[in-house]
Scaffold this active site. Structure first.
Site, PDB file in Angstrom:
ATOM      1  N   HIS A 169     -77.186  93.443 -83.782  1.00  0.00           N
ATOM      2  CA  HIS A 169     -76.785  95.266 -83.778  1.00  0.00           C
ATOM      3  C   HIS A 169     -75.397  95.044 -84.761  1.00  0.00           C
ATOM      4  CE1 HIS A 169     -73.432  92.762 -80.974  1.00  0.00           C
ATOM      5  NE2 HIS A 169     -72.768  93.948 -81.509  1.00  0.00           N
ATOM      6  N   ASP A 170     -75.185  94.309 -85.485  1.00  0.00           N
ATOM      7  CA  ASP A 170     -74.197  94.922 -85.756  1.00  0.00           C
ATOM      8  C   ASP A 170     -73.974  94.098 -87.545  1.00  0.00           C
ATOM      9  OD1 ASP A 170     -72.247  96.507 -84.712  1.00  0.00           O
ATOM     10  OD2 ASP A 170     -70.831  94.624 -84.125  1.00  0.00           O
ATOM     11  N   LYS A 173     -73.261  95.427 -90.973  1.00  0.00           N
ATOM     12  CA  LYS A 173     -71.378  95.397 -91.385  1.00  0.00           C
ATOM     13  C   LYS A 173     -71.474  94.409 -92.850  1.00  0.00           C
ATOM     14  CE  LYS A 173     -69.057  96.418 -86.450  1.00  0.00           C
ATOM     15  NZ  LYS A 173     -68.550  95.545 -85.660  1.00  0.00           N
ATOM     16  N   HIS A 198     -72.476 101.457 -90.904  1.00  0.00           N
ATOM     17  CA  HIS A 198     -73.243 100.372 -90.393  1.00  0.00           C
ATOM     18  C   HIS A 198     -74.749 100.516 -89.468  1.00  0.00           C
ATOM     19  CE1 HIS A 198     -71.292 100.086 -86.553  1.00  0.00           C
ATOM     20  NE2 HIS A 198     -71.883  99.207 -86.119  1.00  0.00           N
ATOM     21  N   HIS A 222     -77.384 101.286 -80.968  1.00  0.00           N
ATOM     22  CA  HIS A 222     -76.364 100.985 -80.047  1.00  0.00           C
ATOM     23  C   HIS A 222     -75.188 101.332 -80.257  1.00  0.00           C
ATOM     24  CE1 HIS A 222     -74.638  98.575 -84.042  1.00  0.00           C
ATOM     25  NE2 HIS A 222     -73.799  98.467 -83.388  1.00  0.00           N
ATOM     26  N   HIS A 223     -74.170 102.233 -80.872  1.00  0.00           N
ATOM     27  CA  HIS A 223     -72.799 103.345 -80.712  1.00  0.00           C
ATOM     28  C   HIS A 223     -73.348 104.388 -80.085  1.00  0.00           C
ATOM     29  CE1 HIS A 223     -70.380 100.792 -82.080  1.00  0.00           C
ATOM     30  NE2 HIS A 223     -70.982  99.950 -83.171  1.00  0.00           N
ATOM     31  N   ASP A 251     -72.129  95.159 -75.216  1.00  0.00           N
ATOM     32  CA  ASP A 251     -71.224  94.782 -76.631  1.00  0.00           C
ATOM     33  C   ASP A 251     -69.437  95.231 -76.524  1.00  0.00           C
ATOM     34  OD1 ASP A 251     -70.724  94.285 -79.419  1.00  0.00           O
ATOM     35  OD2 ASP A 251     -71.453  95.750 -79.428  1.00  0.00           O
TER      36      ASP A 251
END
Ligand SMILES: [Fe+2]
Length: 312
Positions: A169-170, A173, A198, A222-223, A251
């Site tokens: 998911h990240d 970054k 990201h 996801h954000h 998360d």
């Protein structure tokens, strides 16, 4: 049938009697008549015989015709049987070809899956080095995601797909500058705009392969928030993929209950209370309810203990 002829008058058998011309004439007439009758009889017999012969001939012709027809039918039946046997052979060959193709596809899929999983581990290695995120955080998120998906009644393959996709998911970054990523201070508006990137970078990095379809959705969304106040697209409710809604809960809960350079780890109860207060606002209420149920049956504690044991 033979007709009997009566001869009359009889020749006198009296000794000494005179045989006159009349008697001869009579006898002659009689002989002619007998001959005529015999002739007629012979003709009738010949006609009868001819009729019988014709009938027999017809019957023989019919039998011959039947025999020819039967022979034809036998040939047709043989041809049908041969055609059928050929069709069955073709069908069997087609089935074998199909089975071979399916096997090849299965092997190719397995290969693709192995390649994909290798790709994931490389991406994760890069991301964890960059973000100082621990592997155990990603492992806990994965386990929470799988437990929630299972709790929501999803089929096994999807549970697995959501799990391995969640750890990426990240991944975007990697492109975020270190000083922003590792900042322990409150981020400025400009810095926060960089952070938002990201999600978009992660989706792009995951390319176009079907294997990463869910991972791309998770990276991008996801954000996002249930109430539409998230980033980067401001999607709301079920416009956000279910995988991303689940990862969001897992998360955030794990971030809250983990120690970070800028904060202590929250207790499970506090973390859960915070997640529950976000139901219907930040989070999908159904996902939060499933997470609550997992907490109540001890699954959250168990997952944390198992990941901690594995890390040791
Ligand atoms: Fe993120």
């Amino acid at each position: 049938m033979v007709e009997s002829v009566e001869v009359s008058p009889p020749i006198p058998d009296v000794p000494g009697a005179q045989v006159g011309p009349d008697v001869f004439r009579q006898l002659l007439r009689q002989a002619v008549r007998v001959a005529d009758l015999a002739n007629a009889q012979a003709t009738r017999m010949a006609l009868d015989f001819a009729e019988i012969y014709r009938r027999e001939q017809r019957a023989r012709d019919e039998v011959d015709a039947h025999l020819r027809q039967m022979s034809l039918m036998e040939k047709q039946a043989t041809r049908y049987a041969e055609d059928l046997a050929q069709m069955l052979r073709n069908e069997r060959e087609r089935r074998h070809e199909l089975e071979r193709a399916l096997e090849q596809e299965r092997v190719a899929n397995e290969e693709l899956r192995r390649t994909g999983l290798q790709g994931i581990s490389h991406l994760l290695l890069a991301a964890t080095i960059k973000d100082q995120t621990t592997g155990s955080h990603l492992l806990r998120v994965r386990r929470y995601v799988e437990a929630i998906a299972d709790r929501l009644g999803m089929p096994g393959e999807l549970v697995e797909e959501f799990g391995y996709s969640s750890v990426m998911h990240d991944v975007g970054k990697i492109h975020t500058p270190d000083h922003i990523l590792q900042s322990e201070h409150h981020l400025s508006t400009e810095e926060f705009e960089v952070i938002k990137q990201h999600c978009i970078d992660g989706e792009t990095m995951l390319g176009e392969a079907r294997f990463f379809e869910t991972a791309r959705a998770i990276a991008r969304e996801h954000h996002e928030r249930w109430d539409g106040k998230g980033y980067p697209d401001g999607k709301a409710g079920k416009d956000i993929s279910l995988a991303a809604r689940i990862v969001s809960v897992a998360d955030v809960f794990d971030a809250l209950t983990s120690k970070r350079p800028y904060k202590d780890a929250w207790s499970i109860a506090t973390g859960l209370a915070s997640v529950e207060s976000g139901a219907g606002k930040q989070f999908d209420p159904d996902v939060v309810a499933a997470f609550r149920a997992l907490h109540d049956d001890g699954s959250i504690e168990r997952i944390r203990a198992e990941v901690a044991a594995a890390s040791d």
